[in-house]
Write a protein that holds these residues in place. Structure first.
Motif, PDB file in Angstrom:
ATOM      1  N   ALA A 607      -8.602 -10.332   0.008  1.00 30.99           N
ATOM      2  CA  ALA A 607      -8.345  -9.092  -0.748  1.00 30.99           C
ATOM      3  C   ALA A 607      -9.006  -7.903  -0.059  1.00 30.99           C
ATOM      4  O   ALA A 607      -8.464  -6.789  -0.051  1.00 30.99           O
ATOM      5  CB  ALA A 607      -8.844  -9.233  -2.184  1.00 30.99           C
ATOM      6  N   GLU A 608     -10.177  -8.100   0.531  1.00 31.01           N
ATOM      7  CA  GLU A 608     -10.831  -7.024   1.267  1.00 31.01           C
ATOM      8  C   GLU A 608     -10.061  -6.689   2.541  1.00 31.01           C
ATOM      9  O   GLU A 608     -10.042  -5.534   2.978  1.00 31.01           O
ATOM     10  CB  GLU A 608     -12.273  -7.410   1.596  1.00 31.01           C
ATOM     11  N   LEU A 609      -9.397  -7.690   3.126  1.00 25.82           N
ATOM     12  CA  LEU A 609      -8.580  -7.432   4.314  1.00 25.82           C
ATOM     13  C   LEU A 609      -7.332  -6.629   3.939  1.00 25.82           C
ATOM     14  O   LEU A 609      -6.827  -5.856   4.751  1.00 25.82           O
ATOM     15  CB  LEU A 609      -8.190  -8.738   4.993  1.00 25.82           C
ATOM     16  N   TYR A 610      -6.835  -6.834   2.728  1.00 25.19           N
ATOM     17  CA  TYR A 610      -5.723  -5.989   2.266  1.00 25.19           C
ATOM     18  C   TYR A 610      -6.165  -4.526   2.231  1.00 25.19           C
ATOM     19  O   TYR A 610      -5.449  -3.631   2.703  1.00 25.19           O
ATOM     20  CB  TYR A 610      -5.263  -6.403   0.862  1.00 25.19           C
ATOM     21  N   LEU A 611      -7.323  -4.271   1.636  1.00 22.93           N
ATOM     22  CA  LEU A 611      -7.846  -2.903   1.567  1.00 22.93           C
ATOM     23  C   LEU A 611      -8.010  -2.314   2.961  1.00 22.93           C
ATOM     24  O   LEU A 611      -7.770  -1.123   3.184  1.00 22.93           O
ATOM     25  CB  LEU A 611      -9.195  -2.892   0.853  1.00 22.93           C
ATOM     26  N   LEU A 612      -8.423  -3.152   3.894  1.00 24.15           N
ATOM     27  CA  LEU A 612      -8.672  -2.721   5.265  1.00 24.15           C
ATOM     28  C   LEU A 612      -7.390  -2.299   5.974  1.00 24.15           C
ATOM     29  O   LEU A 612      -7.412  -1.421   6.845  1.00 24.15           O
ATOM     30  CB  LEU A 612      -9.317  -3.892   6.016  1.00 24.15           C
ATOM     31  N   SER A 613      -6.251  -2.896   5.608  1.00 26.76           N
ATOM     32  CA  SER A 613      -5.044  -2.843   6.430  1.00 26.76           C
ATOM     33  C   SER A 613      -4.078  -1.745   6.012  1.00 26.76           C
ATOM     34  O   SER A 613      -3.889  -1.474   4.827  1.00 26.76           O
ATOM     35  CB  SER A 613      -4.334  -4.196   6.368  1.00 26.76           C
ATOM     36  N   ASP A 614      -3.429  -1.169   7.031  1.00 28.93           N
ATOM     37  CA  ASP A 614      -2.427  -0.132   6.805  1.00 28.93           C
ATOM     38  C   ASP A 614      -1.021  -0.701   6.824  1.00 28.93           C
ATOM     39  O   ASP A 614      -0.107  -0.115   6.227  1.00 28.93           O
ATOM     40  CB  ASP A 614      -2.561   0.944   7.888  1.00 28.93           C
ATOM     41  N   VAL A 615      -0.833  -1.815   7.518  1.00 30.64           N
ATOM     42  CA  VAL A 615       0.468  -2.475   7.611  1.00 30.64           C
ATOM     43  C   VAL A 615       0.230  -3.984   7.545  1.00 30.64           C
ATOM     44  O   VAL A 615      -0.730  -4.492   8.119  1.00 30.64           O
ATOM     45  CB  VAL A 615       1.188  -2.136   8.939  1.00 30.64           C
ATOM     46  N   LEU A 616       1.128  -4.685   6.852  1.00 29.07           N
ATOM     47  CA  LEU A 616       1.068  -6.144   6.800  1.00 29.07           C
ATOM     48  C   LEU A 616       2.276  -6.729   7.537  1.00 29.07           C
ATOM     49  O   LEU A 616       3.409  -6.305   7.321  1.00 29.07           O
ATOM     50  CB  LEU A 616       1.077  -6.642   5.346  1.00 29.07           C
ATOM     51  N   ILE A 617       1.990  -7.701   8.402  1.00 30.63           N
ATOM     52  CA  ILE A 617       3.045  -8.538   8.982  1.00 30.63           C
ATOM     53  C   ILE A 617       2.835  -9.945   8.441  1.00 30.63           C
ATOM     54  O   ILE A 617       1.740 -10.516   8.563  1.00 30.63           O
ATOM     55  CB  ILE A 617       2.988  -8.581  10.523  1.00 30.63           C
ATOM     56  N   THR A 618       3.864 -10.525   7.850  1.00 30.51           N
ATOM     57  CA  THR A 618       3.763 -11.889   7.355  1.00 30.51           C
ATOM     58  C   THR A 618       5.110 -12.569   7.539  1.00 30.51           C
ATOM     59  O   THR A 618       6.001 -12.051   8.223  1.00 30.51           O
ATOM     60  CB  THR A 618       3.293 -11.918   5.883  1.00 30.51           C
ATOM     61  N   ASP A 619       5.258 -13.742   6.936  1.00 28.41           N
ATOM     62  CA  ASP A 619       6.548 -14.434   6.997  1.00 28.41           C
ATOM     63  C   ASP A 619       6.892 -14.935   5.601  1.00 28.41           C
ATOM     64  O   ASP A 619       7.519 -14.242   4.817  1.00 28.41           O
ATOM     65  CB  ASP A 619       6.543 -15.551   8.040  1.00 28.41           C
ATOM     66  N   TYR A 620       6.436 -16.157   5.283  1.00 23.60           N
ATOM     67  CA  TYR A 620       6.753 -16.749   3.981  1.00 23.60           C
ATOM     68  C   TYR A 620       5.478 -17.001   3.174  1.00 23.60           C
ATOM     69  O   TYR A 620       5.479 -17.733   2.203  1.00 23.60           O
ATOM     70  CB  TYR A 620       7.504 -18.070   4.168  1.00 23.60           C
ATOM     71  N   SER A 621       4.401 -16.374   3.598  1.00 23.20           N
ATOM     72  CA  SER A 621       3.144 -16.480   2.870  1.00 23.20           C
ATOM     73  C   SER A 621       3.220 -15.632   1.609  1.00 23.20           C
ATOM     74  O   SER A 621       3.849 -14.562   1.590  1.00 23.20           O
ATOM     75  CB  SER A 621       1.984 -16.028   3.741  1.00 23.20           C
ATOM     76  N   SER A 622       2.537 -16.076   0.579  1.00 22.61           N
ATOM     77  CA  SER A 622       2.540 -15.315  -0.678  1.00 22.61           C
ATOM     78  C   SER A 622       1.693 -14.050  -0.596  1.00 22.61           C
ATOM     79  O   SER A 622       1.616 -13.297  -1.569  1.00 22.61           O
ATOM     80  CB  SER A 622       2.032 -16.194  -1.823  1.00 22.61           C
ATOM     81  N   VAL A 623       1.081 -13.788   0.559  1.00 26.09           N
ATOM     82  CA  VAL A 623       0.218 -12.608   0.664  1.00 26.09           C
ATOM     83  C   VAL A 623       0.986 -11.316   0.386  1.00 26.09           C
ATOM     84  O   VAL A 623       0.407 -10.343  -0.113  1.00 26.09           O
ATOM     85  CB  VAL A 623      -0.461 -12.526   2.053  1.00 26.09           C
ATOM     86  N   PHE A 624       2.286 -11.298   0.689  1.00 25.34           N
ATOM     87  CA  PHE A 624       3.001 -10.023   0.520  1.00 25.34           C
ATOM     88  C   PHE A 624       3.158  -9.640  -0.947  1.00 25.34           C
ATOM     89  O   PHE A 624       3.281  -8.456  -1.277  1.00 25.34           O
ATOM     90  CB  PHE A 624       4.358 -10.044   1.239  1.00 25.34           C
ATOM     91  N   PHE A 625       3.129 -10.623  -1.851  1.00 27.80           N
ATOM     92  CA  PHE A 625       3.185 -10.297  -3.273  1.00 27.80           C
ATOM     93  C   PHE A 625       1.932  -9.515  -3.682  1.00 27.80           C
ATOM     94  O   PHE A 625       2.006  -8.569  -4.474  1.00 27.80           O
ATOM     95  CB  PHE A 625       3.280 -11.570  -4.110  1.00 27.80           C
ATOM     96  N   ASP A 626       0.779  -9.923  -3.161  1.00 29.39           N
ATOM     97  CA  ASP A 626      -0.469  -9.253  -3.500  1.00 29.39           C
ATOM     98  C   ASP A 626      -0.591  -7.909  -2.778  1.00 29.39           C
ATOM     99  O   ASP A 626      -0.979  -6.895  -3.370  1.00 29.39           O
ATOM    100  CB  ASP A 626      -1.662 -10.135  -3.132  1.00 29.39           C
ATOM    101  N   PHE A 627      -0.260  -7.906  -1.492  1.00 31.18           N
ATOM    102  CA  PHE A 627      -0.391  -6.688  -0.698  1.00 31.18           C
ATOM    103  C   PHE A 627       0.489  -5.563  -1.250  1.00 31.18           C
ATOM    104  O   PHE A 627       0.153  -4.381  -1.142  1.00 31.18           O
ATOM    105  CB  PHE A 627      -0.019  -6.987   0.760  1.00 31.18           C
ATOM    106  N   ALA A 628       1.607  -5.929  -1.866  1.00 30.84           N
ATOM    107  CA  ALA A 628       2.522  -4.925  -2.417  1.00 30.84           C
ATOM    108  C   ALA A 628       1.854  -4.055  -3.472  1.00 30.84           C
ATOM    109  O   ALA A 628       2.300  -2.921  -3.726  1.00 30.84           O
ATOM    110  CB  ALA A 628       3.754  -5.603  -3.010  1.00 30.84           C
ATOM    111  N   ASN A 629       0.783  -4.549  -4.103  1.00 29.64           N
ATOM    112  CA  ASN A 629       0.069  -3.743  -5.090  1.00 29.64           C
ATOM    113  C   ASN A 629      -0.471  -2.449  -4.482  1.00 29.64           C
ATOM    114  O   ASN A 629      -0.681  -1.466  -5.193  1.00 29.64           O
ATOM    115  CB  ASN A 629      -1.091  -4.551  -5.687  1.00 29.64           C
ATOM    116  N   LEU A 630      -0.700  -2.452  -3.166  1.00 33.44           N
ATOM    117  CA  LEU A 630      -1.233  -1.256  -2.494  1.00 33.44           C
ATOM    118  C   LEU A 630      -0.142  -0.269  -2.120  1.00 33.44           C
ATOM    119  O   LEU A 630      -0.446   0.855  -1.686  1.00 33.44           O
ATOM    120  CB  LEU A 630      -1.987  -1.680  -1.224  1.00 33.44           C
TER     121      LEU A 630
END
Length: 717
Positions: A607-630
């Motif tokens: 979650a702290e790495l989400y705050l750190l990041s300006d762009v997310l690259i992923t594939d089929y990981s569920s991380v994009f559901f959480d990152f979308a909150n930003l």
């Protein structure tokens, strides 16, 4: 050489029947018919079967379900070939099986082969006489043909079946095969057997909970059949020494293990079937009883006297003794036995909270944010954090306990609350007083648990994985859900029937800080990692692939991004952080790119790495559901989407149409998208907003407090 009538019985086998029929229709021996008896299936089996037009397939649909025994007998009546061969609808054959049997049966009335567990068996088409063993079973050795108590994988002359009136006993379900197989082997002098080569393969059970195979049914369901078939076969063929011995051992071994273990948990199973058990054991040869251990011999005497309570106590003692003997073989087995026998009987500590994240691998995820909210709210609990290899830097100075240490077993047994985001060990006993809060760890894109058809992970089978998962999910008192979409999936995939906490993910609370606090935290995190404060951050967080592994628990992953080219074109403005799934074991080589690539796989909290990041690259990981909150841009690097979607796990959502960013197939396409990130945001604005409304609607920055209000005792010590 003679036509073979393959008798195939089907009842609700929609997940298996196509594989079974393919293995039959592609046999190298072509002179056969398939007598397919659809035993009034209620799923899609009938529709699937009707789609076949091969003239060798002769389909008979029954209007009412009659059971496997009668269905097979009906099949025998329809058979017109010289030979009969039985197949179950969830199994399959090697392509050479029928040819191999017909070539080796000779003048014998029947020939048999080994039964293999499918899934991990390799089948070679290049076979010769040295590829398998052919041996004759004579006299008492013939009972070896009763492999797995099954009648499948026998090729039997039809005139032999008719001469001896071989039929399946329709009063039985679970052990009916023995009513056919025992007289079949008794009435011939010898039986040729093909071994050492896969011929018949048992299919994996895809749904062992709601639709188990016959042998996976509960002990109490099988007992009436066991006693009935034992009694009938013993009276009919007990004069044959080898058959008598086989039946006696079948009964005694089932009594010693399955009945004993079941009775220890549910004494009524023993009491309800006590008379049948007594009558059956009275038929066992005295010499066979004398060969059992002294405790079991005493139990048999107590059974004949009708002393039910004494039998139950003896069973419990014998079972405990067996467990302790096994426990002394290894230290971890001894600890688990101490845990089962003593620790779970100690008083529960009502203010003790045991927390772990990803099996002790980190201080992170929703358990972390629930803990921090508990501490901030001044809830006076005794907190214990589980760690796997080394202790973590945790605020509030909680006690830390190493996973699987002696202290771990004690605290696991006595904690009032368990808080975890992943499965606990299989041996963990959830006591009635224990409150188990399961936070899980993502919005599901990929199929989960019971919704997965096949499980392709090292060290397990589909059946074992799903049974263990079901056993785990039944322990959960509360399950946290991040959105309505997940709630529906969790209910079904986890077969979860207790209280769902539809409050959003506590781990996402940090994503709802005000903008000034976000910016401050972002700079702090950059400084702690060593990232230049003036650089933007790209986070690459792919998932793992179930079928790419070195061994159990050790997955591999090859980075497809051209990091060198990205450094050349983006290095002045960006750095890239790599966050690989914790199951991926490969070391990631970033030699020569130290100022551009940062391996953040071991960073404590994503979650702290989400705050750190300006762009997310992923594939089929569920991380994009959480990152979308930003509400920051997301790129999907999906170079293997067809394989992942269709072969590995499958998707719940319409990923290709709902994804809140572009699906990119090459590293160059990813690079171009980053260089034009403003245009990407504009192009996907409406799709992103729709995605946010559907999947982020419950997150508001207060999920942890909502969980605490519903799970933990309101009073403070």
């Amino acid at each position: 050489m003679g036509q073979i009538s393959v008798i195939l019985t089907v009842y609700n086998k929609e997940d298996y029947i196509e594989n079974c029929l393919a293995s039959l229709l592609n046999q190298t021996y072509r002179d056969f018919e398939i007598i397919l008896i659809d035993d009034a299936s209620t799923d899609e089996s009938r529709a699937i079967i009707q789609g076949y037009t091969d003239p060798r397939l002769k389909i008979h649909h029954l209007e009412t379900n009659v059971g496997v025994a009668k269905a097979r007998n009906i099949g025998i009546g329809y058979a017109s070939g010289d030979y009969i061969y039985f197949v179950d609808g969830d199994d399959y054959l090697a392509p050479y099986t029928l040819e191999l049997f017909i070539q080796n049966i000779g003048d014998s009335p029947l020939i048999g082969g080994s039964i293999f567990k499918g899934g991990k068996v390799e089948i070679s088409l290049d076979i010769g006489e040295d590829s398998y063993n052919l041996r004759e079973l004579r006299g008492g050795k013939k009972v070896k043909a009763l492999r797995r108590r099954s009648s499948v994988n026998f090729l039997i002359r039809k005139d032999y079946v008719e001469e001896h009136d071989l039929q399946f006993d329709e009063q039985a379900t679970f052990y009916t095969d023995l009513s056919f197989s025992i007289p079949a082997i008794v009435n011939t002098e010898s039986i040729p057997m093909i071994t050492g080569l896969p011929t018949y393969l048992k299919g994996e059970c895809y749904d062992p909970i709601d639709h188990p195979t016959l042998m996976l049914h509960a002990v109490e369901e099988k007992l009436p059949d066991l006693f009935y078939i034992y009694h009938k076969m013993k009276l009919s063929y007990g004069d044959k020494k080898s058959i008598s011995r086989y039946l006696d051992l079948l009964l005694l071994n089932y009594y010693s293990r399955s009945i004993t273990n079941k009775a220890a948990k549910e004494p009524d199973v023993l009491f309800d079937h006590f008379t049948s058990l007594k009558n059956s054991l009275s038929l066992v040869a005295p010499g066979r009883i004398k060969r059992r251990n002294i405790i079991e011999r005493r139990e048999h005497r107590l059974i004949q006297k009708g002393n039910k309570e004494a039998v139950l106590k003896s069973m419990e003692f014998r079972r405990s003794l067996r467990e302790w003997r096994r426990a002394f073989r290894k230290k971890h087995l001894l600890m688990r036995q101490v845990y089962r026998s003593f620790l779970v009987k100690m008083p529960i500590k009502k203010r003790k909270v045991l927390l772990e994240s990803f099996g002790g691998k980190g201080y992170s995820d929703s358990p972390r944010y629930i803990y921090e909210e508990l501490v901030k709210s001044d809830h006076k609990y005794n907190y214990l954090w589980v760690y796997d290899k080394k202790k973590k830097d945790i605020p509030g100075n909680p006690k830390q306990v190493r996973r699987l240490s002696p202290a771990y077993y004690y605290h696991l047994a006595t904690a009032k609350y368990w808080v975890s985001n992943a499965r606990m060990p299989n041996f963990a006993i959830k006591r009635p007083e224990t409150v188990y809060l399961q936070t899980w760890h993502g919005t599901p894109l990929k199929k989960l648990a019971a919704d997965m058809k096949e499980v392709r992970m090292p060290g397990t089978t589909t059946e074992k994985y799903k049974r263990n998962f079901y056993k785990e999910s039944q322990k959960w008192d509360y399950l946290v859900s991040p959105n309505d979409y997940s709630t529906n999936i969790f209910r079904r995939a986890f077969k979860f029937g207790n209280e769902m906490l539809d409050v959003g993910y506590p781990r996402n609370d940090i994503l709802y800080l005000d903008d000034e606090e976000k910016a401050r935290r972002q700079q702090e995190i950059k400084a702690s990692i060593g990232i230049p404060l003036d650089k933007k951050v790209i986070l690459y967080a792919p998932t793992w692939r179930d079928d790419e592994f070195h061994g159990k628990g050790k997955y591999k992953f090859e980075i497809k991004l051209d990091l060198m080219k990205m450094q050349e074109r983006l290095g002045d403005e960006y750095v890239i952080g790599l966050r690989m799934h914790y199951l991926i074991a490969d070391h990631i080589d970033t030699t020569g790119m130290d100022d551009f690539v940062y391996n953040l796989s071991d960073y404590g909290d994503i979650a702290e790495l989400y705050l750190l990041s300006d762009v997310l690259i992923t594939d089929y990981s569920s991380v994009f559901f959480d990152f979308a909150n930003l509400r920051r841009p997301i790129l999907f690097f999906t170079y293997d989407i067809a394989k992942y979607r269709d072969s590995l796990r499958g998707f719940y959502m319409d990923f290709e149409n709902e994804a809140p960013g572009p699906l990119l197939q090459t590293s160059d396409a990813v690079l171009d998208a980053i260089e034009n990130i403003g245009r990407i945001e504009n192009d996907y604005e409406s799709k992103f907003n729709a995605f946010y409304d559907k999947y982020c609607h419950l997150d508001d920055g207060h999920a942890a407090q909502k969980v605490i209000n519903r799970v933990f005792e309101p009073e403070k010590a």
